[in-house]
Scaffold this active site. Sequence first.
Site, PDB file in Angstrom:
ATOM      1  N   ASP A  54       0.822  -1.213   0.000  1.00 13.51           N
ATOM      2  CA  ASP A  54       0.000   0.000   0.000  1.00 13.51           C
ATOM      3  C   ASP A  54       0.854   1.260   0.000  1.00 13.51           C
ATOM      4  O   ASP A  54       2.068   1.211   0.188  1.00 13.51           O
ATOM      5  CB  ASP A  54      -0.919   0.009   1.232  1.00 13.51           C
ATOM      6  CG  ASP A  54      -1.932  -1.116   1.202  1.00 13.51           C
ATOM      7  OD1 ASP A  54      -2.263  -1.585   0.100  1.00 13.51           O
ATOM      8  OD2 ASP A  54      -2.380  -1.519   2.292  1.00 13.51           O
ATOM      9  N   TYR A  75       6.567 -10.079   6.776  1.00 13.66           N
ATOM     10  CA  TYR A  75       6.460  -8.633   6.964  1.00 13.66           C
ATOM     11  C   TYR A  75       7.067  -8.263   8.305  1.00 13.66           C
ATOM     12  O   TYR A  75       6.965  -9.023   9.280  1.00 13.66           O
ATOM     13  CB  TYR A  75       5.002  -8.177   6.941  1.00 13.66           C
ATOM     14  CG  TYR A  75       4.401  -8.093   5.558  1.00 13.66           C
ATOM     15  CD1 TYR A  75       4.475  -6.916   4.817  1.00 13.66           C
ATOM     16  CD2 TYR A  75       3.755  -9.191   4.999  1.00 13.66           C
ATOM     17  CE1 TYR A  75       3.911  -6.832   3.550  1.00 13.66           C
ATOM     18  CE2 TYR A  75       3.190  -9.119   3.730  1.00 13.66           C
ATOM     19  CZ  TYR A  75       3.279  -7.930   3.017  1.00 13.66           C
ATOM     20  OH  TYR A  75       2.737  -7.856   1.758  1.00 13.66           O
TER      21      TYR A  75
END
Length: 246
Positions: free
Chosen positions: A52, A110
């Site tokens: 994003d 992540y």
Amino acid sequence: MRNIRMAISYDGTTYYGFQTQPIGNTVQDVLEDAIRGLTGEQVDITASGRTDAGVHARRQVINFETSSPIPVDRWALALNSRLPDDIIVLQADEADPSFHASYYAKRKTYRYGIDTSKFGDVFDRKYRLHYPMPLRLKEMKEALAHVVGKHDFTSFASRRSTKPSHVRTILDARIEEREGKLDIFLTGNGFLYNMVRIIVGTLLWVGEGKLSPDDFKRILEARDRTAAGPTAMAHGLMLWDVEYED
């Protein structure tokens, strides 16, 4: 046609995410423009997954088809000379024609970085959430352990998620601590829109004492986004690694 695979890093601060979109200024746009400038071809990049706006990547994997005869060991150097300072090609190779950076990915990791120092590290401000209040680390670790395994992560997915199923498997979840810094690592077979950031936002409520580890488990089992905490800021999130069978 050749199938070129690359590992890349980027600082997502100024981009509207990885994937091309109408408003432009994405990492994919910049990469495809650089490849067009190098080869004269308009290629269509495939990535292991989208990130994003404001999210970074330590190691993202991409692939694209090209008829260019450029030797594979020259791709990284040639593209890096055309890319801005916040995107870099780490390595390149020629993959099997069937390779697909997204479909073949087996595990992704992540990292969410938090700066817990009183005034914040000026050199980390783009890559860590500054959160200077005391945190109950033991309870945060207990809560995070509940996400390991196969679960329906609806509670930790954005309501804008379009995936038909919210079932994912988290293989490893851990928190690493050093002076003034917390690193939250999540490794899984796939992630939902805002999933890591919502998990982190809810964990911070546990750290503040607003929720208990048992509350965190209850939220996971509720399968209801409204039961969870806020979505943590984008700039603390980084795609750390992508793994394949080979």
